[in-house]
Design an enzyme around this catalytic site. Structure first.
Site, PDB file in Angstrom:
ATOM      1  N   GLN A 106      93.428  97.830 -26.283  1.00 54.13           N
ATOM      2  CA  GLN A 106      93.245  99.135 -26.922  1.00 54.13           C
ATOM      3  C   GLN A 106      92.600  98.971 -28.303  1.00 54.13           C
ATOM      4  O   GLN A 106      92.240  99.959 -28.926  1.00 54.13           O
ATOM      5  CB  GLN A 106      94.601  99.814 -27.105  1.00 54.13           C
ATOM      6  CG  GLN A 106      95.329 100.093 -25.813  1.00 54.13           C
ATOM      7  CD  GLN A 106      96.771 100.483 -26.097  1.00 54.13           C
ATOM      8  OE1 GLN A 106      97.651  99.641 -26.190  1.00 54.13           O
ATOM      9  NE2 GLN A 106      97.005 101.768 -26.258  1.00 54.13           N
ATOM     10  N   ASN A 107      92.493  97.742 -28.769  1.00 52.52           N
ATOM     11  CA  ASN A 107      92.023  97.494 -30.132  1.00 52.52           C
ATOM     12  C   ASN A 107      90.501  97.579 -30.207  1.00 52.52           C
ATOM     13  O   ASN A 107      89.797  97.210 -29.267  1.00 52.52           O
ATOM     14  CB  ASN A 107      92.499  96.118 -30.611  1.00 52.52           C
ATOM     15  CG  ASN A 107      94.018  96.026 -30.631  1.00 52.52           C
ATOM     16  OD1 ASN A 107      94.703  97.047 -30.683  1.00 52.52           O
ATOM     17  ND2 ASN A 107      94.555  94.821 -30.570  1.00 52.52           N
ATOM     18  N   HIS A 126      88.971 101.268 -25.622  1.00 55.95           N
ATOM     19  CA  HIS A 126      88.632 102.231 -26.677  1.00 55.95           C
ATOM     20  C   HIS A 126      87.326 101.880 -27.389  1.00 55.95           C
ATOM     21  O   HIS A 126      87.036 102.425 -28.448  1.00 55.95           O
ATOM     22  CB  HIS A 126      89.773 102.316 -27.708  1.00 55.95           C
ATOM     23  CG  HIS A 126      91.017 102.936 -27.147  1.00 55.95           C
ATOM     24  ND1 HIS A 126      92.253 102.853 -27.767  1.00 55.95           N
ATOM     25  CD2 HIS A 126      91.224 103.666 -26.016  1.00 55.95           C
ATOM     26  CE1 HIS A 126      93.161 103.491 -27.037  1.00 55.95           C
ATOM     27  NE2 HIS A 126      92.562 103.978 -25.971  1.00 55.95           N
ATOM     28  N   CYS A 134      72.224 104.998 -32.903  1.00 57.33           N
ATOM     29  CA  CYS A 134      71.772 106.306 -33.364  1.00 57.33           C
ATOM     30  C   CYS A 134      72.050 107.366 -32.306  1.00 57.33           C
ATOM     31  O   CYS A 134      71.712 107.183 -31.138  1.00 57.33           O
ATOM     32  CB  CYS A 134      70.283 106.261 -33.683  1.00 57.33           C
ATOM     33  SG  CYS A 134      69.632 107.875 -34.174  1.00 57.33           S
ATOM     34  N   CYS A 137      68.177 108.854 -31.380  1.00 58.61           N
ATOM     35  CA  CYS A 137      67.170 108.103 -30.617  1.00 58.61           C
ATOM     36  C   CYS A 137      67.745 106.924 -29.848  1.00 58.61           C
ATOM     37  O   CYS A 137      67.040 106.278 -29.070  1.00 58.61           O
ATOM     38  CB  CYS A 137      66.038 107.625 -31.532  1.00 58.61           C
ATOM     39  SG  CYS A 137      66.496 106.243 -32.622  1.00 58.61           S
ATOM     40  N   CYS A 156      69.888 106.205 -39.306  1.00 59.43           N
ATOM     41  CA  CYS A 156      69.040 105.345 -38.491  1.00 59.43           C
ATOM     42  C   CYS A 156      67.741 105.008 -39.232  1.00 59.43           C
ATOM     43  O   CYS A 156      67.075 105.913 -39.751  1.00 59.43           O
ATOM     44  CB  CYS A 156      68.731 106.051 -37.175  1.00 59.43           C
ATOM     45  SG  CYS A 156      67.546 105.200 -36.119  1.00 59.43           S
ATOM     46  N   GLY A 197     102.240  93.821 -27.917  1.00 55.51           N
ATOM     47  CA  GLY A 197     102.014  94.605 -29.129  1.00 55.51           C
ATOM     48  C   GLY A 197     101.499  96.013 -28.888  1.00 55.51           C
ATOM     49  O   GLY A 197     100.765  96.539 -29.717  1.00 55.51           O
ATOM     50  N   THR A 198     101.857  96.607 -27.761  1.00 53.07           N
ATOM     51  CA  THR A 198     101.460  97.993 -27.519  1.00 53.07           C
ATOM     52  C   THR A 198     102.682  98.860 -27.254  1.00 53.07           C
ATOM     53  O   THR A 198     103.583  98.452 -26.526  1.00 53.07           O
ATOM     54  CB  THR A 198     100.461  98.127 -26.351  1.00 53.07           C
ATOM     55  OG1 THR A 198     100.179  99.512 -26.138  1.00 53.07           O
ATOM     56  CG2 THR A 198     100.990  97.518 -25.055  1.00 53.07           C
ATOM     57  N   THR A 199     102.703 100.032 -27.872  1.00 50.31           N
ATOM     58  CA  THR A 199     103.789 100.984 -27.624  1.00 50.31           C
ATOM     59  C   THR A 199     103.315 102.097 -26.703  1.00 50.31           C
ATOM     60  O   THR A 199     104.068 102.996 -26.366  1.00 50.31           O
ATOM     61  CB  THR A 199     104.267 101.629 -28.944  1.00 50.31           C
ATOM     62  OG1 THR A 199     103.149 102.286 -29.550  1.00 50.31           O
ATOM     63  CG2 THR A 199     104.812 100.594 -29.900  1.00 50.31           C
TER      64      THR A 199
END
Length: 255
Positions: A106-107, A126, A134, A137, A156, A197-199
């Site tokens: 998720q990081n 994520h 950009c 373009c 850009c 380390g994920t809740t």
């Protein structure tokens, strides 16, 4: 505790297909704040009187890009100011030893790549903070650090359009390619699923764990806190990943 580490190591040793799911707790050991702690950014309202979920949203990037970039820059500076830690390195080494080992993260900090996790077995659900591109373009711009020293929003060099990172903002869809890749692999089955380390209790986190359990696989959690996952995994080690992952690796053969 030590026995649980050995149980997880033995399960990994026996398995061919392994999934490691990582969240903010892994990068917290690099000095990165977890989701709710980014310099107090996620606690209460921003100085503009907005919840952070509104400031860091897709609609805000379109409507008021300078405001959205004010907070994207905070994320960017935090991520660029820290480095992968021994936990990221242990996961990358495990992937070298076990060619059927995948990482779902998720990081958005890019630390798994920096630590050596192979891109073809890494799902960044994520997205990530770089390279910028950009919105007008489509041109890529690798200079995130340089842009953070200049007036925001970044522009850009080709067309003057507003740049953005390939990251999932609030109110935006998860990247279709990453979701497809994840569910293709989940359909093949994982014998071991390890949450680090994920809740979060999003379906894409919970489903691989549930499926492994249904199919007789082994599930485990490494998190100093109790989470929604803790009650039904086979082992929950209530310590930080920086301590546990290198120790876990020491029990797994190099083949």
């Amino acid at each position: 505790m030590e026995q649980d580490i050995i149980r997880i190591a033995q399960a990994i040793e026996r398995a061919e297909r392994i999934l490691i799911i990582t969240g903010a707790g892994l990068s917290a050991d690099s000095g990165l704040p977890t989701y709710r702690g980014l310099g107090g950014l996620y606690n209460g309202l921003t100085p503009e009187g907005l919840p952070i979920e509104a400031a860091l949203s897709g609609p805000m990037l379109r409507r008021a890009p300078a405001l959205c970039w004010k907070y994207l820059a905070e994320l960017g500076k935090a991520c660029l100011g820290a480095r992968p830690n021994a936990g990221h390195a242990a996961i990358a080494e495990l992937q070298r030893r076990k060619p059927g080992c995948w990482v779902l993260t998720q990081n958005i900090d890019g630390y798994h790549r920096q630590a050596g996790s192979p891109a073809q077995r890494l799902i960044e659900i994520h997205g990530q903070l770089a390279p910028l591109y950009c919105q007008s373009c489509g041109a890529e711009d690798p200079e995130l650090a340089a842009h953070l020293q200049r007036p925001l929003p970044p522009r850009c060099a080709q067309c003057g359009g507003i740049l953005r990172p390939p990251v999932v903002l609030f109110e935006e869809m998860l990247p279709e390619q990453a979701i497809d890749k994840l569910y293709d692999e989940v359909c093949k089955g994982f014998e071991v699923v390890l949450a680090v380390g994920t809740t979060a209790s999003f379906p894409y986190i919970v489903e691989p764990l549930l499926q492994a359990r249904r199919n007789g696989g082994f599930t485990a959690e490494i998190n100093p806190a109790t989470t929604d996952l803790s009650g039904w995994v086979d082992a929950h080690i209530m310590r930080g990943s920086l301590d546990v992952l290198p120790e876990l690796l020491s029990h797994i053969s190099r083949h």
